[in-house]
Design a protein around this motif. Structure first.
Motif, PDB file in Angstrom:
ATOM      1  N   PHE A  35       6.870 -11.240  -6.181  1.00 35.17           N
ATOM      2  CA  PHE A  35       6.946 -10.860  -4.766  1.00 35.17           C
ATOM      3  C   PHE A  35       7.532  -9.465  -4.586  1.00 35.17           C
ATOM      4  O   PHE A  35       7.005  -8.655  -3.808  1.00 35.17           O
ATOM      5  CB  PHE A  35       7.773 -11.884  -3.986  1.00 35.17           C
ATOM      6  CG  PHE A  35       8.107 -11.444  -2.587  1.00 35.17           C
ATOM      7  CD1 PHE A  35       7.144 -11.482  -1.590  1.00 35.17           C
ATOM      8  CD2 PHE A  35       9.368 -10.950  -2.276  1.00 35.17           C
ATOM      9  CE1 PHE A  35       7.438 -11.052  -0.298  1.00 35.17           C
ATOM     10  CE2 PHE A  35       9.666 -10.514  -0.997  1.00 35.17           C
ATOM     11  CZ  PHE A  35       8.702 -10.566  -0.004  1.00 35.17           C
ATOM     12  N   GLU A  36       8.653  -9.168  -5.259  1.00 36.06           N
ATOM     13  CA  GLU A  36       9.312  -7.880  -5.074  1.00 36.06           C
ATOM     14  C   GLU A  36       8.401  -6.731  -5.480  1.00 36.06           C
ATOM     15  O   GLU A  36       8.367  -5.688  -4.825  1.00 36.06           O
ATOM     16  CB  GLU A  36      10.619  -7.835  -5.873  1.00 36.06           C
ATOM     17  CG  GLU A  36      11.730  -8.699  -5.315  1.00 36.06           C
ATOM     18  CD  GLU A  36      12.197  -8.274  -3.930  1.00 36.06           C
ATOM     19  OE1 GLU A  36      11.873  -7.137  -3.508  1.00 36.06           O
ATOM     20  OE2 GLU A  36      12.863  -9.067  -3.253  1.00 36.06           O
ATOM     21  N   GLU A  37       7.662  -6.899  -6.553  1.00 38.15           N
ATOM     22  CA  GLU A  37       6.729  -5.851  -6.976  1.00 38.15           C
ATOM     23  C   GLU A  37       5.610  -5.679  -5.951  1.00 38.15           C
ATOM     24  O   GLU A  37       5.219  -4.546  -5.618  1.00 38.15           O
ATOM     25  CB  GLU A  37       6.142  -6.211  -8.342  1.00 38.15           C
ATOM     26  CG  GLU A  37       7.148  -6.170  -9.473  1.00 38.15           C
ATOM     27  CD  GLU A  37       6.596  -6.768 -10.750  1.00 38.15           C
ATOM     28  OE1 GLU A  37       6.999  -6.307 -11.829  1.00 38.15           O
ATOM     29  OE2 GLU A  37       5.772  -7.702 -10.677  1.00 38.15           O
ATOM     30  N   ALA A  38       5.112  -6.798  -5.429  1.00 43.93           N
ATOM     31  CA  ALA A  38       3.993  -6.738  -4.478  1.00 43.93           C
ATOM     32  C   ALA A  38       4.403  -6.108  -3.159  1.00 43.93           C
ATOM     33  O   ALA A  38       3.674  -5.273  -2.601  1.00 43.93           O
ATOM     34  CB  ALA A  38       3.435  -8.143  -4.254  1.00 43.93           C
ATOM     35  N   ILE A  39       5.568  -6.482  -2.640  1.00 46.19           N
ATOM     36  CA  ILE A  39       5.977  -5.945  -1.340  1.00 46.19           C
ATOM     37  C   ILE A  39       6.374  -4.482  -1.464  1.00 46.19           C
ATOM     38  O   ILE A  39       6.172  -3.690  -0.535  1.00 46.19           O
ATOM     39  CB  ILE A  39       7.130  -6.785  -0.728  1.00 46.19           C
ATOM     40  CG1 ILE A  39       7.295  -6.470   0.765  1.00 46.19           C
ATOM     41  CG2 ILE A  39       8.439  -6.544  -1.463  1.00 46.19           C
ATOM     42  CD1 ILE A  39       6.130  -6.854   1.614  1.00 46.19           C
ATOM     43  N   SER A  40       6.904  -4.080  -2.608  1.00 47.12           N
ATOM     44  CA  SER A  40       7.233  -2.664  -2.815  1.00 47.12           C
ATOM     45  C   SER A  40       5.967  -1.824  -2.935  1.00 47.12           C
ATOM     46  O   SER A  40       5.912  -0.696  -2.433  1.00 47.12           O
ATOM     47  CB  SER A  40       8.087  -2.499  -4.073  1.00 47.12           C
ATOM     48  OG  SER A  40       9.332  -3.138  -3.919  1.00 47.12           O
ATOM     49  N   ALA A  41       4.941  -2.383  -3.596  1.00 57.77           N
ATOM     50  CA  ALA A  41       3.669  -1.663  -3.736  1.00 57.77           C
ATOM     51  C   ALA A  41       2.968  -1.492  -2.394  1.00 57.77           C
ATOM     52  O   ALA A  41       2.139  -0.593  -2.225  1.00 57.77           O
ATOM     53  CB  ALA A  41       2.759  -2.399  -4.712  1.00 57.77           C
ATOM     54  N   ALA A  42       3.307  -2.354  -1.409  1.00 54.77           N
ATOM     55  CA  ALA A  42       2.705  -2.245  -0.075  1.00 54.77           C
ATOM     56  C   ALA A  42       3.319  -1.131   0.760  1.00 54.77           C
ATOM     57  O   ALA A  42       2.841  -0.860   1.871  1.00 54.77           O
ATOM     58  CB  ALA A  42       2.836  -3.575   0.667  1.00 54.77           C
ATOM     59  N   THR A 271      -7.567  -0.111  -2.395  1.00 50.55           N
ATOM     60  CA  THR A 271      -6.788   0.786  -3.242  1.00 50.55           C
ATOM     61  C   THR A 271      -5.387   0.247  -3.545  1.00 50.55           C
ATOM     62  O   THR A 271      -4.614   0.902  -4.245  1.00 50.55           O
ATOM     63  CB  THR A 271      -6.655   2.167  -2.581  1.00 50.55           C
ATOM     64  OG1 THR A 271      -5.975   2.029  -1.317  1.00 50.55           O
ATOM     65  CG2 THR A 271      -8.028   2.785  -2.346  1.00 50.55           C
ATOM     66  N   TYR A 272      -5.058  -0.905  -3.001  1.00 51.58           N
ATOM     67  CA  TYR A 272      -3.770  -1.546  -3.298  1.00 51.58           C
ATOM     68  C   TYR A 272      -3.707  -1.858  -4.788  1.00 51.58           C
ATOM     69  O   TYR A 272      -4.627  -2.454  -5.353  1.00 51.58           O
ATOM     70  CB  TYR A 272      -3.642  -2.812  -2.452  1.00 51.58           C
ATOM     71  CG  TYR A 272      -2.354  -3.587  -2.627  1.00 51.58           C
ATOM     72  CD1 TYR A 272      -1.120  -2.990  -2.424  1.00 51.58           C
ATOM     73  CD2 TYR A 272      -2.390  -4.936  -2.974  1.00 51.58           C
ATOM     74  CE1 TYR A 272       0.048  -3.708  -2.561  1.00 51.58           C
ATOM     75  CE2 TYR A 272      -1.234  -5.671  -3.107  1.00 51.58           C
ATOM     76  CZ  TYR A 272      -0.006  -5.047  -2.905  1.00 51.58           C
ATOM     77  OH  TYR A 272       1.155  -5.768  -3.059  1.00 51.58           O
ATOM     78  N   THR A 273      -2.644  -1.457  -5.456  1.00 52.28           N
ATOM     79  CA  THR A 273      -2.587  -1.493  -6.927  1.00 52.28           C
ATOM     80  C   THR A 273      -2.404  -2.890  -7.508  1.00 52.28           C
ATOM     81  O   THR A 273      -2.733  -3.111  -8.670  1.00 52.28           O
ATOM     82  CB  THR A 273      -1.437  -0.606  -7.421  1.00 52.28           C
ATOM     83  OG1 THR A 273      -0.201  -1.043  -6.820  1.00 52.28           O
ATOM     84  CG2 THR A 273      -1.686   0.859  -7.057  1.00 52.28           C
ATOM     85  N   VAL A 274      -1.875  -3.825  -6.725  1.00 50.08           N
ATOM     86  CA  VAL A 274      -1.663  -5.185  -7.240  1.00 50.08           C
ATOM     87  C   VAL A 274      -2.973  -5.961  -7.153  1.00 50.08           C
ATOM     88  O   VAL A 274      -3.596  -6.034  -6.087  1.00 50.08           O
ATOM     89  CB  VAL A 274      -0.548  -5.905  -6.456  1.00 50.08           C
ATOM     90  CG1 VAL A 274      -0.438  -7.361  -6.906  1.00 50.08           C
ATOM     91  CG2 VAL A 274       0.779  -5.188  -6.624  1.00 50.08           C
TER      92      VAL A 274
END
Length: 537
Positions: A35-42, A271-274
């Motif tokens: 979750f933390e990686e995904a929300i930071s990538a957003a 283009t979202y990296t996750v």
């Protein structure tokens, strides 16, 4: 494999203090993200600002639920035949409702989701506020206020969790300040509403005169608007991606993350990296014995069982002494905060009514508050209402603005001072200020002492939550904060029940009692362990 009961999301309005997890940078482009990686990538941008805007009606509706009665008392006291004890009960009963609903809404928030619960809860809360506005008697109003507290507690916890779950860890501490500011803005908004609505010219008969709407009824109708607005706003918002991940709906969660990223950056969702999310929900319990019926029953009961197990651990060694100490401390601080805060409008109106009645003697608090005891006794045939309280509302607005300014200034101070110093010195000064209210020689001094007492103790109550985060391990932290919040609401309820009783005995007793409780509570904080007693981050 047991599923942990995530009560932190619903009973911990300050669980953003836990958001110190470091974002991993070692994940490959095709590896699932947490979750933390995904929300930071957003990223952070327009969508996060939108989430902050959605907190405005929810925070207002929640604050209104505990505050409206304090403005209605002076206007509705004759219509409802209210004694001081009745007023204390109406201030207290909302907190009683909150206390009884915490664990239930903890289960429901994790079972049906944050968004759905917020929508349902605030629709129901708005209906209950409308029914309060139709009340013509004291007892139905008490019942409706209890139900309102029971319901809105779930909405408050859910929207706090919702907002935190759309922000990366480094932004979550800012939400605590933002929510505190919104909640305290009601101390300015409510007197403005009272100023503009309360009048003796509104008398609307309904149902052949069985119900007569006066200005205080209309005031309650207006106070229902934030609840309905909150429900409508959240209908348009997506579900929390954290919740979706926790129930195994990763495709939907990924879709939400992509939309957040697109709104924040203006780029295409593609283009979202996750590309994938980690599986948080085990899949081996879905199709078990008896066609799944047994596992379903177990899955419904498991959160309650796990929650009870986590609670019981806090009352055995090595945590029992620290837990009991924290409960006493938060009980005392919230008693001091929410008792006097909710009685300020009534106290100031009593003082103002005494002065405008032609009395020209020197300022004496006791002689002015004595009129409050006399005129608010049930069965009093000479009960009168003064609608010309514009000056009082200005005083309340000034007091509220001073408290907000005090909070903002204190944030700069406590960032450089240890938590224990803030708790001991801040709490003691707050207790002394409360006692000094009795000795105030003029109204400006009285307002200053009110603001000083409430502002200081508001800071200490938030620091207590930060201390709990440091003292208890991660596995028990959420439940420890949940219990701490329950103890604080209990203090708020008890304080509002005993305040009118003490005032009937003499004007010095309520201020001396509250001041003594807060001071003793502050001294108790010296017994807290020194686990990470560093300046707030």
């Amino acid at each position: 494999m047991k599923k942990k009961y995530n009560i932190s999301s619903i009973e911990n309005p300050n669980y953003i203090f836990n958001g110190n997890a470091k974002i991993k940078n070692q994940r490959g482009p095709n590896q699932p993200a947490d979750f933390e990686e995904a929300i930071s990538a957003a990223k952070y941008g327009k969508f996060n600002i939108l989430v902050l805007f959605t907190m405005i009606p929810t925070s207002f509706a929640t604050a209104f639920s505990t505050t409206t009665m304090s403005y209605i008392f002076p206007i509705a006291q004759c219509d409802l035949d209210l004694s001081l004890e009745n007023k204390g009960m109406l201030n207290s009963v909302t907190y009683l409702g909150m206390i009884t609903s915490g664990f239930l809404f903890g289960y429901l928030t994790d079972a049906i989701g944050r968004k759905k619960l917020i929508v349902y809860v605030y629709i129901l809360d708005g209906i209950l506020v409308i029914l309060c506005g139709l009340s013509q008697q004291y007892l139905p109003l008490v019942i409706l206020k209890f139900l309102g507290g029971f319901v809105v507690n779930g909405g408050y916890a859910a929207y706090i969790a919702y907002a935190n779950e759309f922000h990366a860890a480094k932004y979550r501490p800012l939400l605590a300040l933002y929510n505190a500011i919104l909640m305290n803005m009601t101390s300015i908004v409510m007197p403005l509403l009272a100023w503009s609505i309360f009048t003796d010219k509104i008398n609307i008969p309904l149902f052949d005169g069985h119900i007569i709407l006066r200005s205080w009824n209309v005031f309650l109708f207006v106070c229902s608007i934030p609840s309905f607005l909150a429900s409508f706003v959240y209908m348009l918002m997506p579900e929390s991606p954290k919740f979706l991940m926790s129930v195994g709906r990763n495709k939907e969660a990924l879709h939400v993350f992509r939309n957040i990223y697109s709104v924040n950056t203006g780029l295409s969702p593609e283009t979202y990296t996750v590309r994938a999310l980690i599986e948080e929900k085990p899949k081996n319990l879905d199709n078990n014995v008896n066609g799944g019926s047994t596992s379903t029953q177990q899955s419904c009961a498991q959160p309650l069982s796990d929650g009870w197990h986590e609670t019981s651990r806090l009352f055995f060694r090595p945590y029992n002494t620290k837990m009991i100490l924290v409960l006493f401390i938060h009980f005392g601080y919230l008693l001091g905060l929410n008792t006097l805060r909710l009685w300020i409008p009534q106290l100031l109106i009593a003082i103002y009514n005494y002065d405008v009645s032609g009395n020209s003697d020197e300022f004496d608090l006791c002689s002015r508050l004595k009129t409050l005891v006399v005129t608010n006794t049930t069965g009093n045939s000479t009960c009168t209402v003064n609608y010309e309280n514009r000056t009082v509302y200005i005083y309340v607005i000034i007091c509220g603005a001073a408290i907000m300014a005090f909070l903002l200034i204190s944030l700069a101070v406590i960032s450089r001072v240890s938590k224990k110093i803030v708790l001991v010195i801040g709490g003691c000064l707050s207790g002394i200020a409360c006692v000094m209210i009795y000795f105030a020689q003029n109204l400006p001094t009285l307002i200053t002492l009110f603001a000083f007492h409430i502002g200081l103790i508001f800071v200490t109550t938030n620091v207590v939550i930060a201390v709990v985060v440091n003292v208890f391990p991660t596995s028990l932290r959420a439940m420890a904060i949940a219990l701490t919040m329950v103890s604080g609401r209990s203090g708020s309820s008890v304080g509002n029940l005993i305040f009118p009783m003490l005032l009937n005995q003499g004007c010095i007793y309520p201020f001396a009692t509250i001041g003594a409780v807060v001071t003793v509570t502050s001294l108790l904080t010296m017994l807290l362990p020194n686990t990470e007693m560093t300046p707030l981050q």
